[in-house]
Every structure is written in structure tokens, then in C-alpha cells.
Enzyme design. Structure first.
Site, short mmCIF file in Angstrom:
data_model
loop_
_atom_site.label_atom_id
_atom_site.label_comp_id
_atom_site.label_asym_id
_atom_site.label_seq_id
_atom_site.Cartn_x
_atom_site.Cartn_y
_atom_site.Cartn_z
N GLU A 170 39.94 38.83 45.71
CA GLU A 170 40.64 39.62 44.68
C GLU A 170 39.97 40.97 44.42
OE1 GLU A 170 41.35 37.28 41.18
OE2 GLU A 170 42.73 35.96 42.22
N GLU A 384 44.21 30.35 46.39
CA GLU A 384 44.06 29.86 45.01
C GLU A 384 45.42 29.69 44.38
OE1 GLU A 384 41.52 32.03 42.26
OE2 GLU A 384 40.04 32.36 43.85
C1 BGP Z 1 40.87 34.13 39.98
C2 BGP Z 1 39.46 34.08 40.50
C3 BGP Z 1 38.80 32.75 40.32
C4 BGP Z 1 39.16 32.04 39.04
C5 BGP Z 1 40.64 32.11 38.71
C6 BGP Z 1 41.00 31.57 37.35
O1 BGP Z 1 41.19 35.43 39.63
O2 BGP Z 1 39.43 34.41 41.86
O3 BGP Z 1 37.43 32.92 40.50
O4 BGP Z 1 38.33 32.35 38.02
O5 BGP Z 1 41.10 33.43 38.81
O6 BGP Z 1 40.75 32.55 36.39
P1 BGP Z 1 40.14 32.26 34.98
O7 BGP Z 1 38.84 31.59 35.24
O8 BGP Z 1 40.00 33.58 34.33
O9 BGP Z 1 41.10 31.39 34.27
#
Ligand code: BGP
Length: 491
Positions: A170, A384
Site C-alpha cells: 500500500e 488483503e
Molecule cells: C491495510 C494494511 C494492514 C492492516 C489493514 C487493516 O491498510 O496494509 O497492515 O492494518 O489495512 O487496517 P486497520 O488496522 O487500520 O484496521
């Protein structure tokens, strides 16, 4: 597009789950690990939810074999994890730290021994702090040089063991939050600085893709992009144009560079006129052109809805904290938020949200897959997708998370439809395998299939417990996803 019958998932489809080093490993200074920018940033009071940090995280570093055994029990085909650069190079460059590197030897060995394909992210936001201090992090091309060297060492070390590599996780998110909105390290708030740093990351990305193919032509490598498709608020042509602008600004600006080796022309033209375009040196475009990835990684959580910009849409401008007649405010607006000339976000009345206000939009996942594939014609690896929720550990150590099962089921169904539409999808990694640290939302926002007994205040036992979704996903994998069908009344 209606299909009387859905295609089956391809044989060898990579059913997986994902994590990132800082969010799971803990062992913040074990075995010679250097500090990362997150080790420092999370200690500044008020920067994270209740000042949570990854010092211990879910202690994956010490429980790695237990965690891999759970992956095996679940039947995971792949596990996506990141390498902490500062474990391999405590100062970001120089001598390899063998003691720290051996953790990844152990993890990869355990995965392979259990028939699980390792999928390695080279950079999931934890830049070695020394590089931030010495060079100003991604503002310097020296950091890109150090990244290429680190990637070389790691990609040579795991030849014949790792096939799938992710360059950057990201880039759009860590650039925007780190350099534009100041919410992630290095805490900078300046649009132009972000553009410059972002260009340097683009160069690093392309160099590492090229290098991977030189080290081993059978390597498959690409970036993981945080993709959110843009919807027009309605069929007013002005809103439709705004959605095009939003896609260019939020998505194409990165993805075009990865795949085509250049920035989208119209947007580049706008940013040049505003004095906000990155500095492109001679030879940069040649570097970018040589870094064509083998696949695009997609992290999908939700998209966004947009409407006509505030400058032209008087009704909107009137209601905003912004004064069109004030030249200073206009100038600030333009230099720090050029997208306000192009589009404005809007609430989507059709979608429900999670407890953290994230839209739940499975059809948007199909839209995302279609759009990305139509524009770039590269296979997509879903790196993801998942839901953050508050889970409850029952007295009998069960965790009932039907909301997570429903979220994942509806998303996987839409992915199956996208495959039936004709999109080439290589695999799907749910976020996440175990519960882990949410960068800014602490430990109570849980994503895992495996519950970890800790909270924001205390590490408690760190014991692992399987949630209901664990068994559900195990069955999904066992049936290669093909039991995921439309339920009666669902469309
Ligand atoms: C994405 C990231 C992850 C993870 C996920 C969930 O943007 O790549 O590392 O954190 O988001 O986000 P959050 O933890 O803010 O809910």
C-alpha cells in the site's frame, strides 16, 4: 453480468491469510534488530490508540511454530508475511544481521515443511529508523538504494524457497498517511513532499521488480495496492466526471506507474500546472519502464463515492469550511489538496459500515477486480481483505464471529463472480491470520481467524484460540472455494 452458473476456482488457487512484521512479531529488539520508524513513532504519546505499540504485538517471533501449526491445521495454501528490514539490516544498510535473519529462515522452513507457500512482503511500512535519521527516509534516493540492496540480499537468500514477492504494501497509504496527513511516520504534512517521496518509492519498486527477474526468472513479483474503486454519487454527468477524477487521483496515479511506467497524463498535467508534480530526472522513465510486475496485489476493504467538486458545485461549497473569496485559503487548498478541484467525497446511502465506519461493500470488490483487470490485464493476487471487529472470548474458549464469516463469504462470492466474468485471480489472502496490532486502532480491532488473548493494556496470556471463522475458512479451502454459492434471495 448474469451467470446461470459460476465458474469453479482454478486448481492451485492460493487460499491464504496475511500479516505484517510490526503487527505480529513483537521481539522489538531481539537478536540485534534495529529500530524502525514505527518503534519510535508509536512511543510518541497520542499517536496511536491508547498508545499501543508493537513491542510485544502477538509475540509471533517466539510462537512462530505454534502459529504455523495452526496454519497447517487450517489448510492454508499460502501465508503472506513481511520481513522487518531492520532485523536483516539493523541500520537499513551495511552488514547483514545473521541472528535476526534466522527468524525468517525458521518461518520459511516451517511453512515449506507444512506445504504452505510463503508469500513475502519486502516492505510493510517499518522503515529502519537509521535511514530516516541519516537520509530523511523516502525523501532521498539513498533510501531507495538501500532498499534495493536489502531486497537483493533477501531475494538471493530465499531462492528456491520463495516464489511470490510483494515489493511495497500500500504505497498509496503509507505515502499519504506518512507524508501528507502526518498520521503515520515520519509525520509530515505536505503534498508536494509526498509527491517527491512517492516518486522515489516508484523507482525503488521498479528496480526491485527488475532485480527479482534477474536473480530468478521464475520469481513472481508485484506491489500490493490499497485499491478502492470510485462510485459516482448518481448519474449527473458532473458526478460521473468527478468519479473519473477520483479514480485517477486515488488509483491510476500509482497503478499506471507500476504497469505502464508513466503517470496518467491528464492528472500529471494538472499537477504540473499547480507546481505539485514530482521531480522526474533523466533516466527515471527508463527505470520505471523496466519494472513491469508479474501480477498486481490488491488489498480491498472498501471504495468511495464522490460528487462534483466544491469550486463548481456552489451548493456544496457553501456548506464547507472553506471560503472561495479568500485567496489565501484558496491557495492553501490548492497546494495541499489539489483533489478538491476534482471531486468531493460523499456518503453512499446503500452501504452499511463496520464499527470503525468502513463501508461493507462486497459488490465493490467485484467492481475493483474488474476495473483493475480491465485497465492493466495482469493477474491479480488479493493480498488483503477482511473485517475489523470486537470479538468476545467465551468462557469455554470459543469465539462466535458470524459477522466475519458473512463478510468473507460475501466477498469471496463476488470474487468468484469476477472470475466467472473473466478476471484472472491467483489467490486470496484474508486479513489476517491471527489477531494483531492495528496500526492506529490498537488490539481491540480484531481481524484474525485466531484469537489472541491480549488487549490494549495488557499482554495477558497471549494464548491462541480458534474462532468459528477458523473452521469455516478451513472448509472453504478444503472445497477450493466452490461451496461458496449464492444463497436463496441473494443477488
Ligand atoms: C491495510 C494494511 C494492514 C492492516 C489493514 C487493516 O491498510 O496494509 O497492515 O492494518 O489495512 O487496517 P486497520 O488496522 O487500520 O484496521
Amino acid at each position: 453480468m448474469y451467470h446461470a452458473k459460476l465458474d469453479t476456482f482454478p486448481a492451485g488457487f492460493l487460499w491464504g491469510a496475511a500479516s505484517a512484521a510490526y503487527q505480529v512479531e513483537g521481539a522489538a529488539d531481539a537478536d540485534g534488530k534495529g529500530k524502525s520508524v514505527w518503534d519510535e513513532f508509536s512511543k510518541v504519546p497520542g499517536k496511536t490508540f491508547e498508545n499501543t505499540n508493537g513491542d510485544v504485538a502477538v509475540d509471533h517471533y517466539h510462537r512462530v511454530l505454534e502459529d504455523v501449526a495452526l496454519m497447517k491445521e487450517m489448510g492454508l495454501k499460502t501465508y503472506r508475511f513481511s520481513i522487518a528490514w531492520a532485523r536483516v539490516f539493523p541500520s537499513g544498510e551495511g552488514e547483514v544481521n545473521e541472528d535476526g535473519s534466522r527468524f525468517y529462515d525458521r518461518l520459511i522452513h516451517a511453512l515449506l515443511a507444512n506445504g504452505i507457500e510463503p508469500m513475502v512482503t519486502l516492505y510493510h511500512w517499518d522503515l529502519p529508523l537509521a535511514l530516516e535519521k541519516k537520509y530523511g527516509g523516502w525523501r532521498s534516493r539513498k533510501t531507495a538504494d538501500a532498499f534495493v540492496e536489502y531486497a537483493r540480499v533477501v531475494m538471493e537468500r530465499y531462492r528456491h524457497q520463495v516464489k511470490y514477492w510483494i515489493t511495497f504494501n500500500e504505497q498509496n497509504v503509507f505515502m499519504s498517511l506518512g507524508y501528507r496527513f502526518g498520521a503515520h511516520p515520519p509525520g509530515i504534512r505536505d503534498f508536494k513532499t509526498m509527491m517527491e517521496a512517492n516518486h522515489i518509492v516508484n523507482l525503488a519498486n521498479a528496480r526491485v521488480v527488475k532485480l527479482a527477474h534477474e536473480i530468478d526468472p521464475s520469481y513472481r513479483i508485484g506491489p500490493s495496492f490499497g485499491y478502492g474503486p470510485s462510485y459516482s454519487y448518481d448519474c449527473d454527468p458532473n458526478h460521473v466526471l468527478a468519479a473519473m477524477n477520483a479514480d485517477a487521483f486515488n488509483n491510476d496515479w500509482w497503478l499506471d506507474v507500476y504497469v505502464k511506467g508513466r503517470y496518467p497524463k491528464a492528472l500529471l498535467y494538472q499537477l504540473e500546472k499547480a507546481g505539485l508534480a514530482p521531480t522526474i530526472r533523466e533516466g527515471d522513465y527508463d527505470i520505471l519502464a523496466q519494472g513491469r510486475p508479474d501480477f498486481l496485489g490488491m488489498n480491498y476493504y472498501h471504495g468511495g463515492t464522490v460528487q462534483w467538486n466544491r469550486y463548481e458545485n456552489q451548493t456544496l461549497a457553501d456548506g464547507k469550511d472553506f471560503n472561495k473569496t479568500d485567496p489565501y485559503q484558496m491557495q492553501a487548498q490548492w497546494s495541499q489538496a489539489p483533489e478538491t478541484r476534482m471531486f468531493e467525497t460523499a456518503k453512499n446511502p446503500h452501504l452499511k459500515t463496520t464499527a470503525w465506519g468502513w463501508e461493507i461493500d462486497p459488490v465493490g470488490f467485484r467492481v475493483a477486480l474488474r476495473k483493475m483487470y480491465d485497465r492493466y490485464e495482469l493477474p491479480i493476487l488479493v493480498t488483503e481483505n477482511g473485517i475489523g471487529a470486537i470479538d468476545k472470548l467465551e468462557a469455554d474458549h470459543t469465539i462466535k464471529d458470524p459477522y466475519r464469516i458473512e463478510y468473507l463469504r460475501t466477498h469471496i462470492l463476488e470474487m468468484r463472480k469476477a472470475i466467472t466474468d473473466g478476471v484472472e485471480v491467483l489467490g486470496y489472502c484474508a486479513w489476517s491470520f491471527t489477531d494483531l496490532l492495528s496500526w492506529l486502532n490498537g488490539y481491540k480491532k480484531r481481524y484474525g481467524f485466531v484469537y489472541v488473548d491480549r488487549d490494549d493494556k495488557s499482554e495477558r496470556t497471549l494464548n491462541r484460540y480458534k474462532k468459528d471463522s477458523f473452521f469455516w475458512y478451513r472448509d472453504v479451502i478444503a472445497q477450493n472455494g466452490n461451496a461458496i454459492e449464492e444463497k436463496e434471495g441473494e443477488q
